[in-house]
Design a protein around this motif. Sequence first.
Motif, PDB file in Angstrom:
ATOM      1  N   ILE A  95     -12.851 -74.799   0.340  1.00  0.00           N
ATOM      2  CA  ILE A  95     -14.031 -74.205  -0.303  1.00  0.00           C
ATOM      3  C   ILE A  95     -14.775 -73.300   0.683  1.00  0.00           C
ATOM      4  O   ILE A  95     -15.218 -72.201   0.324  1.00  0.00           O
ATOM      5  CB  ILE A  95     -14.960 -75.312  -0.841  1.00  0.00           C
ATOM      6  N   ILE A  96     -14.907 -73.766   1.935  1.00  0.00           N
ATOM      7  CA  ILE A  96     -15.575 -72.951   2.952  1.00  0.00           C
ATOM      8  C   ILE A  96     -14.792 -71.660   3.193  1.00  0.00           C
ATOM      9  O   ILE A  96     -15.376 -70.566   3.305  1.00  0.00           O
ATOM     10  CB  ILE A  96     -15.727 -73.744   4.264  1.00  0.00           C
ATOM     11  N   ALA A  97     -13.469 -71.772   3.258  1.00  0.00           N
ATOM     12  CA  ALA A  97     -12.637 -70.592   3.508  1.00  0.00           C
ATOM     13  C   ALA A  97     -12.752 -69.576   2.378  1.00  0.00           C
ATOM     14  O   ALA A  97     -12.891 -68.363   2.620  1.00  0.00           O
ATOM     15  CB  ALA A  97     -11.183 -71.027   3.704  1.00  0.00           C
ATOM     16  N   VAL A  98     -12.671 -70.051   1.132  1.00  0.00           N
ATOM     17  CA  VAL A  98     -12.773 -69.146  -0.021  1.00  0.00           C
ATOM     18  C   VAL A  98     -14.141 -68.470  -0.052  1.00  0.00           C
ATOM     19  O   VAL A  98     -14.249 -67.254  -0.290  1.00  0.00           O
ATOM     20  CB  VAL A  98     -12.528 -69.926  -1.330  1.00  0.00           C
ATOM     21  N   THR A  99     -15.190 -69.258   0.194  1.00  0.00           N
ATOM     22  CA  THR A  99     -16.538 -68.703   0.185  1.00  0.00           C
ATOM     23  C   THR A  99     -16.726 -67.684   1.294  1.00  0.00           C
ATOM     24  O   THR A  99     -17.326 -66.620   1.089  1.00  0.00           O
ATOM     25  CB  THR A  99     -17.584 -69.829   0.329  1.00  0.00           C
ATOM     26  N   TYR A 100     -16.222 -67.996   2.476  1.00  0.00           N
ATOM     27  CA  TYR A 100     -16.360 -67.076   3.615  1.00  0.00           C
ATOM     28  C   TYR A 100     -15.658 -65.750   3.313  1.00  0.00           C
ATOM     29  O   TYR A 100     -16.204 -64.671   3.571  1.00  0.00           O
ATOM     30  CB  TYR A 100     -15.776 -67.711   4.873  1.00  0.00           C
ATOM     31  N   TYR A 101     -14.467 -65.850   2.756  1.00  0.00           N
ATOM     32  CA  TYR A 101     -13.721 -64.626   2.436  1.00  0.00           C
ATOM     33  C   TYR A 101     -14.479 -63.786   1.414  1.00  0.00           C
ATOM     34  O   TYR A 101     -14.568 -62.547   1.557  1.00  0.00           O
ATOM     35  CB  TYR A 101     -12.342 -64.991   1.902  1.00  0.00           C
ATOM     36  N   ALA A 102     -15.022 -64.440   0.391  1.00  0.00           N
ATOM     37  CA  ALA A 102     -15.713 -63.697  -0.662  1.00  0.00           C
ATOM     38  C   ALA A 102     -17.003 -63.070  -0.160  1.00  0.00           C
ATOM     39  O   ALA A 102     -17.266 -61.885  -0.397  1.00  0.00           O
ATOM     40  CB  ALA A 102     -15.988 -64.624  -1.844  1.00  0.00           C
ATOM     41  N   VAL A 103     -17.832 -63.879   0.522  1.00  0.00           N
ATOM     42  CA  VAL A 103     -19.153 -63.395   0.935  1.00  0.00           C
ATOM     43  C   VAL A 103     -19.055 -62.388   2.083  1.00  0.00           C
ATOM     44  O   VAL A 103     -19.674 -61.320   2.043  1.00  0.00           O
ATOM     45  CB  VAL A 103     -20.052 -64.585   1.341  1.00  0.00           C
ATOM     46  N   ILE A 153     -26.819 -72.141  -2.340  1.00  0.00           N
ATOM     47  CA  ILE A 153     -27.834 -71.303  -2.998  1.00  0.00           C
ATOM     48  C   ILE A 153     -27.734 -69.868  -2.491  1.00  0.00           C
ATOM     49  O   ILE A 153     -27.745 -68.896  -3.273  1.00  0.00           O
ATOM     50  CB  ILE A 153     -29.247 -71.865  -2.745  1.00  0.00           C
ATOM     51  N   LEU A 154     -27.648 -69.726  -1.158  1.00  0.00           N
ATOM     52  CA  LEU A 154     -27.534 -68.396  -0.569  1.00  0.00           C
ATOM     53  C   LEU A 154     -26.260 -67.694  -1.038  1.00  0.00           C
ATOM     54  O   LEU A 154     -26.290 -66.501  -1.393  1.00  0.00           O
ATOM     55  CB  LEU A 154     -27.543 -68.508   0.957  1.00  0.00           C
ATOM     56  N   ASP A 155     -25.154 -68.411  -1.059  1.00  0.00           N
ATOM     57  CA  ASP A 155     -23.886 -67.817  -1.492  1.00  0.00           C
ATOM     58  C   ASP A 155     -23.944 -67.376  -2.952  1.00  0.00           C
ATOM     59  O   ASP A 155     -23.440 -66.302  -3.309  1.00  0.00           O
ATOM     60  CB  ASP A 155     -22.747 -68.825  -1.319  1.00  0.00           C
ATOM     61  N   THR A 156     -24.560 -68.195  -3.789  1.00  0.00           N
ATOM     62  CA  THR A 156     -24.674 -67.846  -5.204  1.00  0.00           C
ATOM     63  C   THR A 156     -25.469 -66.561  -5.391  1.00  0.00           C
ATOM     64  O   THR A 156     -25.066 -65.663  -6.154  1.00  0.00           O
ATOM     65  CB  THR A 156     -25.346 -68.989  -5.986  1.00  0.00           C
ATOM     66  N   LEU A 157     -26.579 -66.463  -4.686  1.00  0.00           N
ATOM     67  CA  LEU A 157     -27.408 -65.249  -4.782  1.00  0.00           C
ATOM     68  C   LEU A 157     -26.703 -64.042  -4.174  1.00  0.00           C
ATOM     69  O   LEU A 157     -26.810 -62.923  -4.690  1.00  0.00           O
ATOM     70  CB  LEU A 157     -28.753 -65.482  -4.087  1.00  0.00           C
ATOM     71  N   ALA A 158     -25.977 -64.280  -3.082  1.00  0.00           N
ATOM     72  CA  ALA A 158     -25.279 -63.175  -2.416  1.00  0.00           C
ATOM     73  C   ALA A 158     -24.128 -62.638  -3.260  1.00  0.00           C
ATOM     74  O   ALA A 158     -23.802 -61.441  -3.198  1.00  0.00           O
ATOM     75  CB  ALA A 158     -24.756 -63.642  -1.059  1.00  0.00           C
ATOM     76  N   ILE A 185     -14.094 -67.176  -8.256  1.00  0.00           N
ATOM     77  CA  ILE A 185     -13.968 -68.597  -7.928  1.00  0.00           C
ATOM     78  C   ILE A 185     -15.081 -69.047  -6.989  1.00  0.00           C
ATOM     79  O   ILE A 185     -15.687 -70.113  -7.176  1.00  0.00           O
ATOM     80  CB  ILE A 185     -12.587 -68.874  -7.293  1.00  0.00           C
ATOM     81  N   ALA A 186     -15.375 -68.233  -5.973  1.00  0.00           N
ATOM     82  CA  ALA A 186     -16.416 -68.592  -5.008  1.00  0.00           C
ATOM     83  C   ALA A 186     -17.783 -68.692  -5.677  1.00  0.00           C
ATOM     84  O   ALA A 186     -18.566 -69.612  -5.387  1.00  0.00           O
ATOM     85  CB  ALA A 186     -16.458 -67.568  -3.878  1.00  0.00           C
ATOM     86  N   PHE A 187     -18.082 -67.767  -6.571  1.00  0.00           N
ATOM     87  CA  PHE A 187     -19.375 -67.802  -7.257  1.00  0.00           C
ATOM     88  C   PHE A 187     -19.506 -69.051  -8.122  1.00  0.00           C
ATOM     89  O   PHE A 187     -20.526 -69.743  -8.079  1.00  0.00           O
ATOM     90  CB  PHE A 187     -19.539 -66.550  -8.124  1.00  0.00           C
ATOM     91  N   VAL A 188     -18.488 -69.339  -8.904  1.00  0.00           N
ATOM     92  CA  VAL A 188     -18.542 -70.507  -9.798  1.00  0.00           C
ATOM     93  C   VAL A 188     -18.653 -71.796  -8.993  1.00  0.00           C
ATOM     94  O   VAL A 188     -19.444 -72.688  -9.326  1.00  0.00           O
ATOM     95  CB  VAL A 188     -17.295 -70.535 -10.712  1.00  0.00           C
TER      96      VAL A 188
END
Length: 310
Positions: free
Chosen positions: A31-39, A187-192, A219-222
Motif C-alpha cells: 500500500i505504501i509503495a502504490v501510494t508513493y508511486y501515485a503521489v 488524509i493528505l494522500d486523498t487530498l493530494a 487504486i491509491a485514491f480509493v
Amino acid sequence: MDFGQAAPNPFRLCSGLRVLGYLMILMVAAIIAVTYYAVVIVVWSPRLLHGGLSSAALALAVLVPFHLLLVLLIWSYFMVVFRDPGTVPVNWRPTFDVESLEITSSDSVAHESRLSSESSSGLERRLNIGYCNFCQNNKPPRCHHCSVCQRCVLKMDHHCVWVVNCVGARNYKFFLLFLLYTFLETILDTLALLPHFITFFGDAKNHSSSAQNLAVTFIAFVLNLAFSLSLLCFVVMHSSLVLSNTTTIEVYEKKKAVTWKYDIGRRKNFEQVFGTKKIFWFLPLFSEKDLENIPALGGLEFPMRSDVEA
C-alpha cells in the motif's frame, strides 16, 4: 507453591494467525509503495520539475509533509512490530512501596494465590494476584494471556495482526502514533490525489495518460480514502481510551464499575502512555527519566484513585 501440571491450552492453534500477520506486513508495504508511486512519481514530481513557480511551490507544500509523515509512520510501525509489549518476569511477585499502587487483579482464567507482606507501619496486607495456568506464572494487574503470542502480556490492549505483535504497556504509545500518522498521511494522500482522480475519467476517455498511471492513481485514491475513514474511528476510540486510562480489553470491566480505578485524571492518564517529556510525545521514543519515574510504562505497577478500594 506447586500448582501442578499446566492445563492443555485449547487456544494453541491460534498462534497460526501469526502467519496472517506476516502477510499483513507485506500488504502494508504494498500500500505504501502504490501510494508513493501515485503521489510522488505520477502526480506531484512532474509539477515540481516541469511546472511553473506556483506549481512547484504547491508541489513542495504536498511533498514535504508527505515524506515527513511517511518517515514518522514507518518509524512508529517498526517500533510496534519489533518492540516487546512487555512480558511477566519469571516468578514475579508484587511490590507495594506506595499506597497508590494497585495490588489486586482478576482474570477469567486466573487462579488466585494469596501472599502476605508487611507495610512500613507493620500492618499485614493481603495481596490477591492473578495466576496464569498456561504460563505457570503470577500475573500483574491489567495483564492478560494472548492466545496468539502464547504468553502473558503486560497491560494488554489487543493482538494486532497488522503488526504481528501484541499491543501492550511498552509499545502502546508507538501503536497510537502509528495510527495517528497513518490517518494524517491517508488524509493528505486523498487530498493530494483528489484533483487527479476527478480528471481520471476524462483522461481515460481521451487516453491522455498511460493505463498504468491511471490504474495506480485510482487504486491509491480509493485505498487512502477508505483507510482514512476507517482510521478516524480508531483514532477517536483510542484517544478516549487513553484519556480514561482504559485498554480495549478493560472496556467491559469499566462499564460495570461506578468509578474506574485507574482513571487518575486526563493529564496523568496521558502521561502514563506518552510520558512527561513533551519533546518525545510525537516521537516513538521514551526519555530515560520517564522510564525510571513512571512505573506504568514498565507495565507492572499502576497508580489507582484514592477513593476506590483495591
